[in-house]
Motif scaffolding. Structure first.
Motif, PDB file in Angstrom:
ATOM      1  N   ASP A 316       0.850  -1.185   0.000  1.00 20.32           N
ATOM      2  CA  ASP A 316       0.000   0.000   0.000  1.00 20.32           C
ATOM      3  C   ASP A 316       0.890   1.240   0.000  1.00 20.32           C
ATOM      4  N   LYS A 319       0.632   4.357   2.389  1.00 16.81           N
ATOM      5  CA  LYS A 319       1.104   4.268   3.770  1.00 16.81           C
ATOM      6  C   LYS A 319       2.622   4.152   3.884  1.00 16.81           C
ATOM      7  N   TYR A 323       5.410   4.903   7.161  1.00 21.50           N
ATOM      8  CA  TYR A 323       6.143   3.849   7.853  1.00 21.50           C
ATOM      9  C   TYR A 323       7.654   4.098   7.801  1.00 21.50           C
ATOM     10  N   ASN A 385       7.670  -5.260   4.694  1.00 25.66           N
ATOM     11  CA  ASN A 385       7.155  -6.508   5.250  1.00 25.66           C
ATOM     12  C   ASN A 385       5.933  -6.277   6.149  1.00 25.66           C
ATOM     13  N   GLN A 386       5.940  -5.190   6.906  1.00 17.35           N
ATOM     14  CA  GLN A 386       4.770  -4.860   7.734  1.00 17.35           C
ATOM     15  C   GLN A 386       3.559  -4.558   6.873  1.00 17.35           C
ATOM     16  N   LEU A 387       3.742  -3.816   5.799  1.00 14.89           N
ATOM     17  CA  LEU A 387       2.618  -3.461   4.951  1.00 14.89           C
ATOM     18  C   LEU A 387       2.113  -4.659   4.166  1.00 14.89           C
ATOM     19  N   LYS A 388       3.017  -5.574   3.813  1.00 14.22           N
ATOM     20  CA  LYS A 388       2.564  -6.795   3.159  1.00 14.22           C
ATOM     21  C   LYS A 388       1.733  -7.644   4.104  1.00 14.22           C
ATOM     22  N   THR A 389       2.133  -7.698   5.373  1.00 10.01           N
ATOM     23  CA  THR A 389       1.392  -8.458   6.374  1.00 10.01           C
ATOM     24  C   THR A 389      -0.006  -7.870   6.563  1.00 10.01           C
ATOM     25  N   ILE A 390      -0.068  -6.548   6.617  1.00 14.60           N
ATOM     26  CA  ILE A 390      -1.363  -5.878   6.776  1.00 14.60           C
ATOM     27  C   ILE A 390      -2.279  -6.133   5.601  1.00 14.60           C
ATOM     28  N   ASN A 391      -1.703  -6.200   4.410  1.00 15.12           N
ATOM     29  CA  ASN A 391      -2.518  -6.371   3.203  1.00 15.12           C
ATOM     30  C   ASN A 391      -2.984  -7.809   2.966  1.00 15.12           C
TER      31      ASN A 391
END
Length: 392
Positions: A316, A319, A323, A385-391
């Motif tokens: 995303d 965002k 981050y 990696n955090q944004l991939k996890t959220i998505n």
């Protein structure tokens, strides 16, 4: 005993990686400028000793700028920056040559300072052909040839792209367009100070560039008009005969002095800086390439040594910068009125909107260290990696 991870940023630590946007003014440049604010404060147009001293300083700076880009001092006009220089060049040249034709050729990946000026010329009755680029940002030279008409009066193409760092083969383009009787203007802003730019060798007819991209002060730039090719422009700003009437108004003597000093320093450390940038670029791209779904835009093209444009699939992009609040990096897009738009450069290269929004321009400078790059890679990996996890 606690183990400290060298990758982790200390609280409130910030890393600046947006040197293509602007650079800090070199401390040596500041020192040279200071007397022209307080002691040698004369108006360069005044006919007395204070004015003569200021005028001498301006001409010394003009020589320093000219040496960096290999041109004569009489070919340089000082401006408030590259944007003003673009306006002066495009409006002045096109209106001067309107009787010869009204067609201009440019490219979809030009800087907004050029694109917006071209739009204003279109509103005034000029026709502009915006060349497409391929997936790596290159223009097709055959398409350029096909676009030249009897009414074509100018080709306007940048030397190095500010977002991807891609370097266009301007010398070859100039040789070809000149064979067709068409002059060339080039935005050389991002290249000056990072690459050896030889205006005489390139054969460009008009060029624009700025001080604050090469560790000089903001608010000063230059317009180059090739005297060998007898390039002249209409004057459409009035109020005096400063700078041969092309750019009237009291000269920014401290800024011009700083611009000259910055050019002199850039010339002295060009090779060392180039090697420094290449090493950081390799380290950065090697580190980022370990992130799944990452692509380095224009990676295998001829690029500026300090510039990396990277896209992250499935992230995303709205965002991503939030981050990365400890890093000063650029999205490579325009953000106005709280509305985020994908980069027009990446879109022209065929990158979809979502991926373009999830792209970063990372540009290094003289002060960037290997440790900075190591920490930046760590922070970007963590954010992606955090944004991939959220998505998910």
């Amino acid at each position: 005993m606690p183990v400290h991870n060298v990758n982790v940023l200390k609280p409130k630590e910030k890393i600046y990686l947006d040197y293509n946007a602007t650079t800090p003014t070199d401390s040596k440049v500041v020192r040279v400028m200071l007397p022209y604010f307080t002691v040698h404060f004369g108006n360069a147009s005044s006919d007395h000793s204070f004015g003569w001293q200021a005028d001498d300083a301006v001409e010394t700076a003009r020589g320093q700028v000219g040496r960096l880009v290999n041109c004569r001092t009489t070919e340089l006009t000082f401006t408030s920056g590259a944007t003003e220089a673009a306006n002066l060049a495009l409006f002045g040249f096109c209106k001067r040559n309107r009787s010869k034709g009204n067609h201009i050729i440019s490219c979809k990946t030009e800087h907004k300072a050029v694109l917006d000026t071209l739009k204003a010329l279109e509103a005034d009755g000029f026709e502009v052909t915006y060349l497409n680029v391929d997936s790596q940002g290159n223009i097709d030279l055959e398409t350029l040839e096909d676009s030249i008409q009897a009414s074509t009066i100018l080709v306007c193409l940048m030397l190095a792209n500010n977002e991807t760092g891609l370097i266009h083969p301007v010398k070859s383009i100039v040789e070809f367009t000149h064979s067709k009787g068409v002059p060339v203007m080039s935005d050389i802003t991002q290249a000056v100070g990072k690459l050896s730019v030889d205006l005489q060798d390139l054969g460009i007819d008009m060029a624009i560039f700025s001080s604050h991209k090469l560790y000089g002060p903001k608010g000063v730039g230059a317009l180059y008009l090739n005297k060998n090719n007898v390039i002249s422009i209409d004057k459409y700003v009035f109020g005096g005969n400063h700078e041969k009437g092309i750019r009237p108004g009291t000269l920014n003597v401290p800024g011009i002095v700083g611009f000259g000093e910055a050019c002199s320093i850039a010339q002295d450390c060009m090779e060392a800086n180039h090697q420094h940038y290449k090493g950081l670029q390799h380290q950065l791209e090697e580190g980022l390439s370990t992130i799944e779904g990452t692509s380095i835009n224009c990676q295998y093209e001829n690029r500026l040594p300090n510039t990396t444009n990277v896209s992250f699939k499935g992230v995303d992009g709205t965002k991503l910068l939030r981050y990365l609040n400890s890093l000063a990096v650029s999205r490579g897009s325009a953000c106005t009125s709280n509305q985020v738009n994908p980069s027009h450069v990446l879109k022209a290269m065929g990158v979809d909107d979502a991926t373009a929004l999830a792209s970063l321009r990372i540009s290094t400078g003289r002060n960037t260290s290997s440790d900075d790059i190591e920490k930046a890679v760590f922070e970007i990996k963590k954010a992606v990696n955090q944004l991939k996890t959220i998505n998910v």
